[in-house]
Each structure stands twice: as structure tokens, then as C-alpha cells.
Design a protein around this motif. Structure first.
Motif, PDB file in Angstrom:
ATOM      1  N   UNK A  87      29.986   8.760  -7.851  1.00 50.97           N
ATOM      2  CA  UNK A  87      30.869   9.736  -7.233  1.00 50.97           C
ATOM      3  C   UNK A  87      30.330  11.142  -7.469  1.00 50.97           C
ATOM      4  N   UNK A  88      30.753  12.035  -6.601  1.00 46.29           N
ATOM      5  CA  UNK A  88      30.319  13.432  -6.656  1.00 46.29           C
ATOM      6  C   UNK A  88      31.532  14.298  -6.319  1.00 46.29           C
ATOM      7  N   UNK A  89      31.986  15.042  -7.311  1.00 44.54           N
ATOM      8  CA  UNK A  89      33.085  15.981  -7.110  1.00 44.54           C
ATOM      9  C   UNK A  89      32.534  17.398  -7.164  1.00 44.54           C
ATOM     10  N   UNK A  90      33.009  18.252  -6.294  1.00 49.35           N
ATOM     11  CA  UNK A  90      32.740  19.684  -6.368  1.00 49.35           C
ATOM     12  C   UNK A  90      34.058  20.308  -6.810  1.00 49.35           C
ATOM     13  N   UNK A  91      34.077  20.758  -8.069  1.00 47.92           N
ATOM     14  CA  UNK A  91      35.288  21.321  -8.662  1.00 47.92           C
ATOM     15  C   UNK A  91      35.241  22.836  -8.536  1.00 47.92           C
ATOM     16  N   UNK A  92      36.212  23.396  -7.834  1.00 43.16           N
ATOM     17  CA  UNK A  92      36.279  24.838  -7.622  1.00 43.16           C
ATOM     18  C   UNK A  92      37.344  25.383  -8.568  1.00 43.16           C
ATOM     19  N   UNK A  93      36.873  26.165  -9.530  1.00 40.32           N
ATOM     20  CA  UNK A  93      37.758  26.690 -10.572  1.00 40.32           C
ATOM     21  C   UNK A  93      38.397  28.002 -10.115  1.00 40.32           C
ATOM     22  N   UNK A  94      39.731  28.053 -10.192  1.00 38.93           N
ATOM     23  CA  UNK A  94      40.491  29.244  -9.827  1.00 38.93           C
ATOM     24  C   UNK A  94      41.068  29.848 -11.108  1.00 38.93           C
ATOM     25  N   UNK A  95      40.682  31.072 -11.394  1.00 34.60           N
ATOM     26  CA  UNK A  95      41.207  31.774 -12.557  1.00 34.60           C
ATOM     27  C   UNK A  95      42.636  32.211 -12.255  1.00 34.60           C
ATOM     28  N   UNK A  96      43.558  31.886 -13.164  1.00 35.96           N
ATOM     29  CA  UNK A  96      44.981  32.196 -12.990  1.00 35.96           C
ATOM     30  C   UNK A  96      45.530  32.823 -14.261  1.00 35.96           C
ATOM     31  N   UNK A  97      46.567  33.634 -14.085  1.00 39.64           N
ATOM     32  CA  UNK A  97      47.273  34.204 -15.231  1.00 39.64           C
ATOM     33  C   UNK A  97      48.670  33.603 -15.271  1.00 39.64           C
ATOM     34  N   UNK A  98      49.030  33.051 -16.431  1.00 44.30           N
ATOM     35  CA  UNK A  98      50.327  32.418 -16.645  1.00 44.30           C
ATOM     36  C   UNK A  98      51.454  33.383 -16.308  1.00 44.30           C
ATOM     37  N   UNK A  99      52.490  32.863 -15.618  1.00 43.55           N
ATOM     38  CA  UNK A  99      53.677  33.679 -15.348  1.00 43.55           C
ATOM     39  C   UNK A  99      54.913  33.112 -16.048  1.00 43.55           C
ATOM     40  N   UNK A 100      55.097  31.797 -15.992  1.00 43.00           N
ATOM     41  CA  UNK A 100      56.217  31.213 -16.720  1.00 43.00           C
ATOM     42  C   UNK A 100      56.090  29.694 -16.834  1.00 43.00           C
ATOM     43  N   UNK A 101      56.884  29.161 -17.753  1.00 44.21           N
ATOM     44  CA  UNK A 101      56.915  27.728 -18.006  1.00 44.21           C
ATOM     45  C   UNK A 101      56.101  27.364 -19.236  1.00 44.21           C
ATOM     46  N   UNK A 102      56.713  26.614 -20.123  1.00 41.97           N
ATOM     47  CA  UNK A 102      55.983  26.143 -21.310  1.00 41.97           C
ATOM     48  C   UNK A 102      55.136  24.926 -20.982  1.00 41.97           C
ATOM     49  N   UNK A 103      55.570  24.183 -19.969  1.00 39.43           N
ATOM     50  CA  UNK A 103      54.806  23.036 -19.517  1.00 39.43           C
ATOM     51  C   UNK A 103      55.200  21.741 -20.193  1.00 39.43           C
ATOM     52  N   UNK A 104      55.012  20.678 -19.461  1.00 41.38           N
ATOM     53  CA  UNK A 104      55.230  19.318 -19.947  1.00 41.38           C
ATOM     54  C   UNK A 104      54.301  18.408 -19.155  1.00 41.38           C
ATOM     55  N   UNK A 105      53.765  17.416 -19.813  1.00 39.45           N
ATOM     56  CA  UNK A 105      52.833  16.501 -19.157  1.00 39.45           C
ATOM     57  C   UNK A 105      53.542  15.725 -18.050  1.00 39.45           C
ATOM     58  N   UNK A 106      52.920  15.692 -16.883  1.00 42.13           N
ATOM     59  CA  UNK A 106      53.446  14.958 -15.734  1.00 42.13           C
ATOM     60  C   UNK A 106      52.270  14.497 -14.890  1.00 42.13           C
ATOM     61  N   UNK A 107      52.538  13.798 -13.819  1.00 42.03           N
ATOM     62  CA  UNK A 107      51.501  13.317 -12.907  1.00 42.03           C
ATOM     63  C   UNK A 107      50.463  12.541 -13.702  1.00 42.03           C
ATOM     64  N   UNK A 108      49.179  12.925 -13.621  1.00 39.42           N
ATOM     65  CA  UNK A 108      48.163  12.167 -14.351  1.00 39.42           C
ATOM     66  C   UNK A 108      47.785  12.814 -15.679  1.00 39.42           C
ATOM     67  N   UNK A 109      48.615  13.734 -16.180  1.00 37.44           N
ATOM     68  CA  UNK A 109      48.388  14.360 -17.485  1.00 37.44           C
ATOM     69  C   UNK A 109      49.156  13.582 -18.550  1.00 37.44           C
ATOM     70  N   UNK A 110      48.460  13.182 -19.586  1.00 36.48           N
ATOM     71  CA  UNK A 110      49.068  12.437 -20.686  1.00 36.48           C
ATOM     72  C   UNK A 110      49.671  13.383 -21.726  1.00 36.48           C
ATOM     73  N   UNK A 111      49.081  14.567 -21.818  1.00 39.86           N
ATOM     74  CA  UNK A 111      49.504  15.552 -22.807  1.00 39.86           C
ATOM     75  C   UNK A 111      49.001  16.916 -22.327  1.00 39.86           C
ATOM     76  N   UNK A 112      49.684  17.987 -22.714  1.00 38.55           N
ATOM     77  CA  UNK A 112      49.195  19.330 -22.391  1.00 38.55           C
ATOM     78  C   UNK A 112      49.180  20.168 -23.654  1.00 38.55           C
TER      79      UNK A 112
END
Length: 141
Positions: A87-112
Motif C-alpha cells: 500500500x501507498x498512502x500520501x499523508x497530508x499534514x495540516x497544522x492546527x491550533x486547539x480551540x476546545x475539547x479535552x478529547x476522548x478516544x473514538x472511531x479507530x483511536x484506542x487511546x488519546x
């Protein structure tokens, strides 16, 4: 995905490289190919979706965190071979600045987690995570 000749085609994906001060948001993947490794939230770009929209959508789906996009940081090729290209993925990284939310693992994330660069370097990470983190911190200053 393969073309008509059976060759593996590159798949475009977006990453959300989210900064909160000097800390970066990482997710530990629960699915292959990087199950158990830490990386930036992200996933495939849907047809008709911009890179920035894909990065923000994946960020929300995987973590529930919201961020403002700042710029496209860079692109990374992830190519896995076993003789032929698996497989060959081209990952395009977007720099972001946090605005809100502490976060919780969901979708295919096991932990954050939120990590500074020193802590990030102790983790088992996906390809180029440390390099992207260094680049993001440098650009944000």
C-alpha cells in the motif's frame, strides 16, 4: 486501490497535527496497519472533500477535539512493500491550533493523549510522527 494494470495506487489521507501550547495531540491506533502505535488523528480524504475538511473531520471523529486549521504543514509518503507495493498512502499534514475539547478516544483511536516533544519521543509511533511534531512546533513559534 489498484489501477487497471493491477498496480497499487496512492491513497490520499489527511492528518490533523494539533498544538495546544507546547503539547501535541496523538491517538493510539486500534486498527492495522499501525495498531498500537501513536500517531496524529487522520484518515482518508473523501471524494469532494478538501484536505483541511478531511483533517478536521477525522480529528472530530477520532477525538471529539476541535481546532482551527493554520496551514498545510507537509506531505509524507508511507509505502509498505513485500516485493510488490502493498500500500501507498500520501499523508497530508495540516497544522492546527486547539480551540476546545479535552478529547476522548473514538472511531479507530484506542487511546488519546497530549504530549510534549520529550514525552512523544518515548512512545512507539507511526512513521514520521517525531519529525512532524518538530516541524509543527517550529512553525508555530
Amino acid at each position: 486501490m489498484n489501477d487497471l494494470a493491477g498496480r497499487t495506487l496512492p491513497i490520499a489521507a489527511a492528518l490533523a497535527v494539533v498544538l495546544r501550547g507546547e503539547r501535541l495531540l496523538l491517538v493510539r491506533r486500534s486498527h492495522r496497519p499501525d495498531a498500537g502505535r501513536w500517531g496524529f488523528p487522520g484518515g482518508k480524504i473523501e471524494p469532494g472533500e478538501t484536505v483541511v475538511a478531511a483533517a478536521l473531520r477525522e480529528l472530530a471523529e477520532e477525538t471529539g477535539v476541535a481546532a482551527d486549521p493554520l496551514e498545510v504543514l507537509t506531505a509524507v509518503d508511507v509505502i509498505r512493500r513485500d516485493g510488490a507495493t502493498l500500500h501507498h498512502y500520501v499523508l497530508i499534514a495540516v497544522l492546527c491550533r486547539w480551540t476546545h475539547g479535552e478529547g476522548a478516544a473514538a472511531s479507530d483511536a484506542e487511546e488519546i493523549g497530549w504530549f510534549d516533544l520529550a514525552a512523544l519521543r518515548t512512545l512507539e509511533t507511526s512513521a514520521d510522527v517525531e519529525r512532524l511534531a518538530e516541524l509543527a512546533l517550529k512553525r508555530a513559534r
